[in-house]
Design an enzyme around this catalytic site. Structure first.
Site, PDB file in Angstrom:
ATOM      1  N   GLY A 144      68.810  -9.089-100.075  1.00  0.00           N
ATOM      2  CA  GLY A 144      69.751 -10.153-100.414  1.00  0.00           C
ATOM      3  C   GLY A 144      69.413 -11.455 -99.720  1.00  0.00           C
ATOM      4  O   GLY A 144      69.454 -12.535-100.318  1.00  0.00           O
ATOM      5  N   ASP A 145      69.059 -11.371 -98.438  1.00  0.00           N
ATOM      6  CA  ASP A 145      68.653 -12.557 -97.686  1.00  0.00           C
ATOM      7  C   ASP A 145      67.348 -13.127 -98.226  1.00  0.00           C
ATOM      8  O   ASP A 145      67.202 -14.344 -98.408  1.00  0.00           O
ATOM      9  CB  ASP A 145      68.448 -12.204 -96.207  1.00  0.00           C
ATOM     10  CG  ASP A 145      69.748 -11.917 -95.489  1.00  0.00           C
ATOM     11  OD1 ASP A 145      70.825 -12.192 -96.049  1.00  0.00           O
ATOM     12  OD2 ASP A 145      69.696 -11.398 -94.364  1.00  0.00           O
ATOM     13  N   LEU A 146      66.387 -12.245 -98.465  1.00  0.00           N
ATOM     14  CA  LEU A 146      65.066 -12.690 -98.890  1.00  0.00           C
ATOM     15  C   LEU A 146      65.100 -13.284-100.294  1.00  0.00           C
ATOM     16  O   LEU A 146      64.500 -14.339-100.556  1.00  0.00           O
ATOM     17  CB  LEU A 146      64.077 -11.525 -98.822  1.00  0.00           C
ATOM     18  CG  LEU A 146      63.932 -10.868 -97.448  1.00  0.00           C
ATOM     19  CD1 LEU A 146      63.016  -9.656 -97.526  1.00  0.00           C
ATOM     20  CD2 LEU A 146      63.405 -11.867 -96.420  1.00  0.00           C
TER      21      LEU A 146
END
Length: 409
Positions: free
Chosen positions: A180-182
């Site tokens: 999700g962050d990436l």
């Protein structure tokens, strides 16, 4: 806009001269701005002097005792200029607005509403610099009924549907990385550059709104259209494929490989390579439709593939398949880091961080006319305060010292 920061190495690349103000922390944001820095942008990482990016304390630590630095921080902050600034202090906001007037891009990953509370929302900054692109990364986006909710990577994986369809049947499992962050960082970099191109043409910047939930949702492959078109809800498949067999993990002498006969051609080529050309002509398993039937697969196809792999090592299977069909060793990170192919592509980089170095992944963007810089560095807390405040903003030394004593920088 060209930026000449005396004492800081000039940057090369397609984004040379683009100035980015980086207010982000952790990964969803720092990875975005690092990608821009990798492409030549001048990225100024701005941290609160009393509360810098806490990823600086994340393991693994590298360096000698007393000089330990976070390898995790180095991995996402190379090529950046590091300064400190308290945006809650009135003089801090004034200095920040001066920077905004000279910047091309601002990236932040606060919870929606935080920048407005600081008096630094999009409308305020747009009035100061109408051409600046304002990129905001958050868990659920800047609009919608859930926009103010706190979020982590797992929140995005859960809310975006990916968690429900990953893992083994009956046992949903998060993806084993902070996808999700990436993904949000990747979309943020893409959207920011699109907005910058438009700003260069029109003179008007805009708000780039990136949601981690949105980003994860777009990674669910055919799950959405399967539901909207056929009412089928995606569930965990383990290592299976929804419409291809054989396609998955198979055991070999020293581990596992992935084998995927995605087409009849690949199946035929594998049969010839393993010395069983007759299987390619076998009327029970000579087409994808026949091989996908679970009963046929378990009775005929799987035993064949298991037999091919069980008596060979990963290296032998990789050499046998070569350019002919997809059979790839499932490599540990230790194997990937030392993979001659990855080394040849420059995917392992050394990043200096203080007196030490960290070995991290390189950039996945390879441009034919741009070579990666030999030296990559991650900044110490406030390392470039004097360069930015004295040289770029032209503050006198007494003023800078007062700001430091007052805790503004």
């Amino acid at each position: 806009m060209a930026l000449d920061l005396n004492g800081f190495p000039s940057r090369e690349g397609p984004l040379k001269g683009v100035v980015v103000l980086d207010l982000t922390r952790v990964v969803a944001g720092p990875y975005c701005t690092m990608m821009l820095a990798d492409l030549g942008a001048t990225v100024i990482k701005i941290e609160n002097p009393q509360d810098p990016d806490y990823v600086r304390t994340f393991p693994p630590m590298v360096g000698a005792e007393g000089e330990e630095r976070s390898g995790f921080f180095a991995q996402y902050n190379r090529h950046k200029i590091g300064i400190t600034l308290d945006l809650k202090a009135s003089e801090g906001r004034e200095l920040f607005l001066k920077m905004v007037g000279r910047a091309d891009i601002l990236v932040e990953n606060f919870r929606p509403g935080t920048m407005q509370k600081l008096g630094l929302g999009f409308e305020t900054l747009h009035a100061v610099n109408p051409r600046m692109v304002f990129t905001a990364i958050s868990g659920f986006g800047q609009t919608g009924p859930h926009s103010s909710r706190p979020a982590f990577d797992n929140s995005a994986q859960a809310a975006g549907g990916l968690w429900s369809m990953n893992g083994s049947p009956g046992e949903p499992m998060r993806v084993g990385t902070i996808i999700g962050d990436l993904a949000a960082s990747l979309y943020a970099a893409f959207g920011t550059l699109a907005a910058l191109r438009q700003a260069d043409a029109s003179g008007r910047g805009q708000l780039v709104d990136i949601s981690q939930q949105d980003s994860v949702f777009t990674l669910t492959e055919n799950a959405v259209v399967n539901y909207t078109a056929a009412g089928k809800v995606a569930e965990p498949l383990g290592n299976d494929h929804p419409f291809v067999r054989p396609y998955g993990r198979y055991a070999c002498l020293d581990g596992h490989v992935f084998f995927g006969a995605y087409t009849d051609k690949f199946w035929q080529e594998a049969c010839r390579a393993f010395g069983n050309p007759e299987f390619a002509l076998d009327p029970e398993i000579d087409s994808m439709e026949k091989r996908f039937d679970l009963a046929v697969y378990e009775r005929r196809v799987r035993p064949i593939v298991d037999g091919w792999c069980a008596s060979r090592t990963k290296q032998q299977l990789e050499e046998l398949s070569a350019d002919r069909f997809p059979m790839t060793p499932i490599k540990s990170i230790a194997e990937v880091v030392t993979d001659p192919h990855m080394l040849a592509r420059g995917m392992i980089r050394s990043v200096a961080y203080g007196a030490t170095h960290a070995q991290v992944f390189g950039s996945a963007v390879h441009l034919s006319d741009v070579q990666p810089e030999e030296e990559a560095r991650a900044p110490l807390v406030g390392e470039h305060n004097d360069v930015v405040y004295a040289e770029w903003l032209a503050l006198d030394r007494d003023h800078i010292e007062r700001l430091r004593v007052d805790g503004v920088i």
